[in-house]
Write an enzyme that holds these catalytic residues in place. Structure first.
Site, PDB file in Angstrom:
ATOM      1  N   CYS A  91       6.339  -5.093   1.201  1.00 40.68           N
ATOM      2  CA  CYS A  91       6.475  -3.810   0.499  1.00 40.68           C
ATOM      3  C   CYS A  91       6.270  -2.646   1.480  1.00 40.68           C
ATOM      4  CB  CYS A  91       5.538  -3.772  -0.697  1.00 40.68           C
ATOM      5  SG  CYS A  91       6.072  -2.595  -1.937  1.00 40.68           S
ATOM      6  N   ILE A  95       6.413  -3.636  -6.794  1.00 43.58           N
ATOM      7  CA  ILE A  95       5.533  -2.540  -7.199  1.00 43.58           C
ATOM      8  C   ILE A  95       5.898  -1.298  -6.382  1.00 43.58           C
ATOM      9  CG2 ILE A  95       3.144  -1.775  -7.424  1.00 43.58           C
ATOM     10  CD1 ILE A  95       2.376  -4.809  -7.399  1.00 43.58           C
ATOM     11  N   ARG A  96       6.564  -0.365  -7.023  1.00 40.85           N
ATOM     12  CA  ARG A  96       7.114   0.809  -6.294  1.00 40.85           C
ATOM     13  C   ARG A  96       7.747   0.348  -4.981  1.00 40.85           C
ATOM     14  NH1 ARG A  96       4.464   5.286  -4.393  1.00 40.85           N
ATOM     15  NH2 ARG A  96       2.612   4.009  -4.144  1.00 40.85           N
ATOM     16  N   ARG A 131      12.704   3.790   0.383  1.00 44.52           N
ATOM     17  CA  ARG A 131      11.414   3.757  -0.323  1.00 44.52           C
ATOM     18  C   ARG A 131      11.601   3.977  -1.814  1.00 44.52           C
ATOM     19  NH1 ARG A 131       8.066   8.146   0.870  1.00 44.52           N
ATOM     20  NH2 ARG A 131       6.336   6.974  -0.040  1.00 44.52           N
ATOM     21  N   HIS A 185       5.644  -8.553  -3.399  1.00 46.57           N
ATOM     22  CA  HIS A 185       4.328  -9.096  -3.049  1.00 46.57           C
ATOM     23  C   HIS A 185       4.257 -10.548  -3.499  1.00 46.57           C
ATOM     24  CE1 HIS A 185       2.319  -5.232  -2.197  1.00 46.57           C
ATOM     25  NE2 HIS A 185       3.137  -4.746  -3.089  1.00 46.57           N
ATOM     26  N   GLU A 217       1.938 -12.673  -2.716  1.00 46.31           N
ATOM     27  CA  GLU A 217       0.540 -13.093  -2.869  1.00 46.31           C
ATOM     28  C   GLU A 217       0.006 -12.787  -4.262  1.00 46.31           C
ATOM     29  OE1 GLU A 217       1.548 -10.443  -1.344  1.00 46.31           O
ATOM     30  OE2 GLU A 217       0.193  -8.792  -1.818  1.00 46.31           O
ATOM     31  N   GLY A 245       0.865  -1.180   0.000  1.00 52.30           N
ATOM     32  CA  GLY A 245       0.000   0.000   0.000  1.00 52.30           C
ATOM     33  C   GLY A 245       0.894   1.220   0.000  1.00 52.30           C
ATOM     34  N   GLU A 246       0.696   2.070   0.938  1.00 45.64           N
ATOM     35  CA  GLU A 246       1.468   3.313   1.001  1.00 45.64           C
ATOM     36  C   GLU A 246       1.864   3.553   2.459  1.00 45.64           C
ATOM     37  OE1 GLU A 246       2.941   5.385  -1.214  1.00 45.64           O
ATOM     38  OE2 GLU A 246       3.629   6.136   0.710  1.00 45.64           O
ATOM     39  N   SER A 247       3.166   3.450   2.722  1.00 46.75           N
ATOM     40  CA  SER A 247       3.633   3.503   4.108  1.00 46.75           C
ATOM     41  C   SER A 247       3.363   4.857   4.760  1.00 46.75           C
ATOM     42  CB  SER A 247       5.125   3.172   4.172  1.00 46.75           C
ATOM     43  OG  SER A 247       5.875   4.080   3.387  1.00 46.75           O
TER      44      SER A 247
HETATM   45  N1  GLN Z   1       6.007   2.923  -2.419  1.00 47.73           N
HETATM   46  C1  GLN Z   1       5.148   2.519  -1.346  1.00 47.73           C
HETATM   47  C2  GLN Z   1       5.578   3.150  -0.024  1.00 47.73           C
HETATM   48  O1  GLN Z   1       6.508   3.880   0.024  1.00 47.73           O
HETATM   49  C3  GLN Z   1       5.108   1.007  -1.205  1.00 47.73           C
HETATM   50  C4  GLN Z   1       4.466   0.359  -2.422  1.00 47.73           C
HETATM   51  C5  GLN Z   1       3.856  -0.992  -2.165  1.00 47.73           C
HETATM   52  O2  GLN Z   1       3.531  -1.357  -1.031  1.00 47.73           O
HETATM   53  N2  GLN Z   1       3.661  -1.755  -3.216  1.00 47.73           N
HETATM   54  O3  GLN Z   1       4.970   2.919   0.982  1.00 47.73           O
END
Ligand code: GLN
Length: 173
Positions: free
Chosen positions: A61, A119-120, A90, A156, A158, A29-31
């Site tokens: 992630c 993914i990012r 990150r 990831h 999953e 997700g997004e930390s």
């Molecule tokens: N770039 C996101 C972050 O900094 C992490 C991306 C992800 O969980 N796939 O939190």
């Protein structure tokens, strides 16, 4: 994934929901958002206490970022829960369009390599003495770590149907 593996999985958004769980998966997700919401909803300190008390936690992630003691390229006021003696960076591979999949050997598992989706994703730039690298990219960069009952992956599993990390996590409960 946890339900498919036979676990009783419930979402955790409130402090009282922590009483019901023996372990926690912090997903992707997004930390920065996870950090803000965990503070706004009073989850940060209870979570830190559970982690310190030895609750098994698997971070993928953004979840790995949340579990890391140190984070580079964070927002100025960004905090993590911590627990893993590592430094992560990150968005280490670039932005969304630089996302990729690759096969990885993982020290914990026999059998075929892990097909992993990044993914990012963050990368683990430094592994402190308390933590252990369990998978590296071809260029040597660390993308999976463990420390006691804590497990973290940059990718990831999953998404690609890989079950072994979650199976391993369930053995820690
Ligand atoms: N770039 C996101 C972050 O900094 C992490 C991306 C992800 O969980 N796939 O939190």
């Amino acid at each position: 994934m946890l339900t498919a593996l036979g676990a009783d999985a419930v979402p955790v958004r409130r402090e009282r929901e922590l009483d019901r769980i023996a372990g926690l998966v912090i997903p992707g997700g997004e930390s920065t958002v996870m950090d803000k919401l965990s503070r706004a909803f009073g989850l940060r300190e209870p979570l830190r206490a559970r982690i310190a008390a030895g609750m098994p936690v698997y971070g993928t992630c953004a979840g790995l970022i949340m579990l890391s003691d140190r984070v580079l390229d964070a927002l100025p006021d960004q905090q993590t829960l911590g627990g893993l003696d590592v430094t992560v960076r990150r968005n280490a591979f670039g932005n969304q369009t630089d996302s990729f999949e690759t096969d990885l050997d993982v020290a914990l598992f026999d059998g075929p390599p892990v097909h992993a989706a990044f993914i990012r994703a963050p990368v683990v730039e430094e592994v402190g003495p308390a933590a252990e690298a369990i998978s590296v990219l071809d260029d040597g960069r660390v993308v999976a770590v463990r420390q006691g009952t804590l497990l973290g992956t940059s990718f990831h599993p999953e998404i690609t149907g890989e079950t072994r990390f979650h199976e391993y996590f369930l053995t820690l409960l």
